[in-house]
Scaffold this motif. Sequence first.
Motif, mmCIF file in Angstrom:
data_model
loop_
_atom_site.group_PDB
_atom_site.id
_atom_site.type_symbol
_atom_site.label_atom_id
_atom_site.label_comp_id
_atom_site.label_asym_id
_atom_site.label_seq_id
_atom_site.Cartn_x
_atom_site.Cartn_y
_atom_site.Cartn_z
ATOM 1 N N ARG A 94 0.835 -1.206 0.000
ATOM 2 C CA ARG A 94 0.000 0.000 0.000
ATOM 3 C C ARG A 94 0.872 1.260 0.000
ATOM 4 O O ARG A 94 0.561 2.246 -0.676
ATOM 5 N N GLY A 97 2.086 2.078 -3.382
ATOM 6 C CA GLY A 97 1.071 2.741 -4.185
ATOM 7 C C GLY A 97 1.085 4.242 -3.983
ATOM 8 O O GLY A 97 0.941 5.023 -4.937
ATOM 9 N N TYR A 186 0.775 0.517 -12.033
ATOM 10 C CA TYR A 186 1.245 0.143 -10.703
ATOM 11 C C TYR A 186 0.093 -0.121 -9.741
ATOM 12 O O TYR A 186 0.144 -1.042 -8.925
ATOM 13 N N GLN A 187 -0.948 0.693 -9.814
ATOM 14 C CA GLN A 187 -2.060 0.526 -8.889
ATOM 15 C C GLN A 187 -2.711 -0.843 -9.070
ATOM 16 O O GLN A 187 -3.075 -1.503 -8.092
ATOM 17 N N PHE A 190 -0.372 -3.500 -7.545
ATOM 18 C CA PHE A 190 -0.424 -3.529 -6.087
ATOM 19 C C PHE A 190 -1.731 -4.150 -5.591
ATOM 20 O O PHE A 190 -1.734 -4.906 -4.617
ATOM 21 N N ARG A 191 -2.851 -3.844 -6.277
ATOM 22 C CA ARG A 191 -4.144 -4.430 -5.875
ATOM 23 C C ARG A 191 -4.124 -5.947 -6.038
ATOM 24 O O ARG A 191 -4.544 -6.677 -5.142
#
Length: 213
Positions: A94, A97, A186-187, A190-191
């Motif tokens: 997180r 992010g 990237y988001q 990361f999710r």
Amino acid sequence: MYTNFEKLDESKKERILNAALAEFARNGYRKASTNEIVKEAGISKGILFHYFKDKLNLYRYLYDYAIRTLMNDLYGKLTSDSSDFIERIMEITRAKGQMVLKHPELFRFIETAYLDDADEARSYMDERTALLLKEGQEKMLRGIDMSKFKDGIDIPMAMQIITWTFDGYGRTAFTKAKAEGADIDYQKIFRESEEYLKLLKKMLYKDDGGNRQ
């Protein structure tokens, strides 16, 4: 080696660093042009090489600068409250992010460097990365509660599987994006990384998550 550069005022240092980061991120080590860097930074090539000696040393400095900046920021956000190994990795995910938004130019440079195949740059980066990963791992493991893992599990092996899954997913996503000529989301990475970590938690932790009553 970089004493003269370190003595510069912050605004000039930042201008040079940003120009170099942008050029290497666009073109990789081999194709990056020091002419473009000095033009963007507003300095002469003689001055640039006075600070860094040559292109390779400039690249090495940038790699150390980028990784150290992100590591310091990342582990500065890591709280010591959670003793859960997977939760701690998810916490770092997180934080990454948030850091993409804060340091986009550093991430673009590291993204390019990560996939760069220039031997003269690669050997140094691999060596430095190994040292930094060891340092990061020591911080990651500090205060971890091993009792959360299921009984009978080889805990070091389980932790290695978790780390490999997290790192391997990121490497696969980077390579795929490069092959397709697409920007790295990237988001999304990361999710989806968190979803894999949650699945590993169910597989490797006790049914109660290792929580002691």
